[in-house]
Write a protein that holds these residues in place. Structure first.
Motif, mmCIF file in Angstrom:
data_model
loop_
_atom_site.group_PDB
_atom_site.id
_atom_site.type_symbol
_atom_site.label_atom_id
_atom_site.label_comp_id
_atom_site.label_asym_id
_atom_site.label_seq_id
_atom_site.Cartn_x
_atom_site.Cartn_y
_atom_site.Cartn_z
ATOM 1 N N PRO A 62 30.593 47.948 28.514
ATOM 2 C CA PRO A 62 29.786 49.020 29.118
ATOM 3 C C PRO A 62 30.455 49.607 30.358
ATOM 4 C CG PRO A 62 28.436 47.090 28.633
ATOM 5 C CD PRO A 62 29.858 46.666 28.431
ATOM 6 N N HIS A 63 30.190 50.842 30.635
ATOM 7 C CA HIS A 63 30.691 51.474 31.851
ATOM 8 C C HIS A 63 30.168 50.708 33.061
ATOM 9 C CE1 HIS A 63 31.980 54.515 34.677
ATOM 10 N NE2 HIS A 63 30.736 54.602 35.144
ATOM 11 N N ASP A 64 31.045 50.419 34.020
ATOM 12 C CA ASP A 64 30.687 49.668 35.221
ATOM 13 C C ASP A 64 30.130 48.287 34.864
ATOM 14 O OD1 ASP A 64 30.654 49.416 37.985
ATOM 15 O OD2 ASP A 64 28.566 50.046 38.147
ATOM 16 N N SER A 65 30.751 47.652 33.889
ATOM 17 C CA SER A 65 30.331 46.326 33.429
ATOM 18 C C SER A 65 30.433 45.284 34.548
ATOM 19 C CB SER A 65 31.228 45.892 32.257
ATOM 20 O OG SER A 65 31.151 44.510 32.034
ATOM 21 N N ARG A 66 29.354 44.556 34.746
ATOM 22 C CA ARG A 66 29.337 43.479 35.738
ATOM 23 C C ARG A 66 30.357 42.400 35.380
ATOM 24 N NH1 ARG A 66 26.358 39.076 35.017
ATOM 25 N NH2 ARG A 66 25.071 40.208 33.521
ATOM 26 N N LEU A 67 30.453 42.090 34.115
ATOM 27 C CA LEU A 67 31.413 41.092 33.645
ATOM 28 C C LEU A 67 32.847 41.505 33.985
ATOM 29 C CD1 LEU A 67 32.072 38.548 31.836
ATOM 30 C CD2 LEU A 67 32.237 40.169 29.933
ATOM 31 N N ILE A 68 33.195 42.753 33.712
ATOM 32 C CA ILE A 68 34.556 43.221 33.954
ATOM 33 C C ILE A 68 34.849 43.326 35.447
ATOM 34 C CG2 ILE A 68 36.170 45.119 33.583
ATOM 35 C CD1 ILE A 68 35.542 43.275 31.147
ATOM 36 N N ARG A 69 33.844 43.706 36.245
ATOM 37 C CA ARG A 69 34.055 43.723 37.702
ATOM 38 C C ARG A 69 34.424 42.334 38.212
ATOM 39 N NH1 ARG A 69 29.156 46.564 38.038
ATOM 40 N NH2 ARG A 69 28.234 44.808 39.163
ATOM 41 N N GLN A 70 33.708 41.319 37.737
ATOM 42 C CA GLN A 70 34.008 39.955 38.170
ATOM 43 C C GLN A 70 35.352 39.498 37.629
ATOM 44 O OE1 GLN A 70 30.944 37.074 37.309
ATOM 45 N NE2 GLN A 70 32.072 35.391 38.274
ATOM 46 N N LEU A 71 35.651 39.868 36.395
ATOM 47 C CA LEU A 71 36.945 39.529 35.795
ATOM 48 C C LEU A 71 38.092 40.070 36.643
ATOM 49 C CD1 LEU A 71 38.702 38.568 33.325
ATOM 50 C CD2 LEU A 71 38.385 40.887 32.422
ATOM 51 N N ILE A 72 38.031 41.346 36.969
ATOM 52 C CA ILE A 72 39.108 41.976 37.752
ATOM 53 C C ILE A 72 39.197 41.357 39.140
ATOM 54 C CG2 ILE A 72 39.817 44.135 38.846
ATOM 55 C CD1 ILE A 72 38.728 45.587 36.352
ATOM 56 N N GLU A 73 38.064 41.103 39.746
ATOM 57 C CA GLU A 73 38.054 40.485 41.077
ATOM 58 C C GLU A 73 38.717 39.110 41.051
ATOM 59 O OE1 GLU A 73 34.720 38.663 44.147
ATOM 60 O OE2 GLU A 73 34.233 40.493 43.028
ATOM 61 N N ASN A 74 38.399 38.302 40.044
ATOM 62 C CA ASN A 74 38.975 36.957 39.974
ATOM 63 C C ASN A 74 40.470 36.997 39.648
ATOM 64 O OD1 ASN A 74 36.524 35.855 40.607
ATOM 65 N ND2 ASN A 74 36.008 35.224 38.523
ATOM 66 N N ILE A 75 40.871 37.920 38.792
ATOM 67 C CA ILE A 75 42.297 38.035 38.493
ATOM 68 C C ILE A 75 43.059 38.490 39.735
ATOM 69 C CG2 ILE A 75 44.035 39.284 37.150
ATOM 70 C CD1 ILE A 75 42.102 39.325 34.816
ATOM 71 N N ASP A 76 42.478 39.399 40.487
ATOM 72 C CA ASP A 76 43.110 39.838 41.736
ATOM 73 C C ASP A 76 43.249 38.676 42.718
ATOM 74 O OD1 ASP A 76 44.145 42.045 43.415
ATOM 75 O OD2 ASP A 76 42.401 41.594 44.654
ATOM 76 N N THR A 77 42.237 37.813 42.757
ATOM 77 C CA THR A 77 42.307 36.615 43.603
ATOM 78 C C THR A 77 43.449 35.708 43.154
ATOM 79 O OG1 THR A 77 39.942 36.657 44.084
ATOM 80 C CG2 THR A 77 41.059 34.540 44.337
#
Length: 290
Positions: free
Chosen positions: A47-62
């Motif tokens: 989905p657009h602005d997916s909560r799952l993908i936001r967390q995924l990207i944040e954790n990968i960036d970490t």
């Protein structure tokens, strides 16, 4: 035949991770980070602005920040948009034309754009090792641990972990830094890797592993010095001036840099003040205790 529309679900928590069959410890000096297929094409099914993908990207960036801090090489995989029928082969039957029909979505997502010193591998099959230089690159670097994150968990991420295991490379699948078709598929991938092919770990656990410094031992220090001065152990005096044995300032600075990576804050002047094994060991012991 193509990837279906995907829905959000909650990332697994540390408390919910499956028990690992092996007790491997992540060693930054032996590891490589694999960011798997984080292309706009594969993200567009959520989905657009997916909560799952936001967390995924944040954790990968970490994870990527952690790797920069610990000099861990970062490798990306990305499917090309010009795959011939021969190159794509059975993937056409299973998933259709894929990125071929969406050339504008072939880039890695902007939030995780590769840096100039990162490696981007062309992805041909589920496993990142298939038709790539990944295994040879890791051997040349002397690294045999692979941290795996990205999408999709039960397809490319899991198969890459299994392939790594069969090449005697220890896979570490980051449970909250992968996303999947569904929570059920995600859990299946974690359970399989934890019990058959590797270790399942959280982003937090990886970051914390870098904070746990291994203590330098007297035996390690002595071996390091004997190697530097090329001296026989039987002829070595632990109270003798190391400079008289031939140890030079360049070698001493190299040791200072190595020890700092282990969390031992020491400087050249402190070593030069009394350059003997016993004196250095007393100084290092005080630093480690502090």
């Amino acid at each position: 035949m193509s990837i279906p529309s995907l829905t959000d679900y909650s990332m697994p928590t540390t408390e919910s991770l499956p028990a690992n069959k092996v007790n491997w410890s992540l060693e930054p000096a032996k590891a490589v980070l694999l960011i798997h297929d984080m292309q706009d094409y594969f993200l567009k099914f959520y989905p657009h602005d997916s909560r799952l993908i936001r967390q995924l990207i944040e954790n990968i960036d970490t994870l990527k920040t952690f790797c920069r801090q610990h000099e861990i090489p970062v490798v990306y995989t990305a499917q090309p948009d010009n795959q011939s029928p021969r190159d794509r082969a059975l993937l056409n039957d299973m998933w259709g034309a894929g990125v071929n029909d969406h050339a504008g979505l072939k880039k890695i997502c902007a939030a995780l754009t590769p840096d100039s010193h990162d490696t981007v591998l062309v992805k041909w099959r589920y496993s990142a090792f298939q038709r790539s230089i990944l295994e040879n690159m890791m051997k040349e670097l002397g690294r045999d641990q692979l941290i795996i994150c990205g999408i999709y968990g039960h397809i490319g991420c899991m198969i890459t972990a299994v392939d790594a295991f069969m090449r005697d490379i220890k896979p570490f699948m980051v449970a909250d830094a992968i996303a999947d078709f569904s929570e059920q598929d995600h859990r299946m991938a974690l359970n399989y890797v934890a019990t058959r092919a590797g270790t399942v770990i959280s982003t937090t656990a990886i970051v914390e592993s870098g904070e746990k410094r291994s203590q330098l031992t007297l035996a390690q220090l002595k071996a390091q010095l004997l190697s530097a001065i090329d001296e026989n152990e039987d002829d070595f005096d632990a109270d003798e001036n190391l400079v008289d044995y031939g140890l030079d300032s360049v070698q001493m600075m190299s040791m200072v840099n190595d020890w700092r990576k282990q969390g031992i804050e020491i400087n050249f002047a402190e070593l030069a003040k009394n350059p003997s094994l016993n004196a250095w060991w007393k100084l290092i012991g005080e630093k480690q205790a502090g």
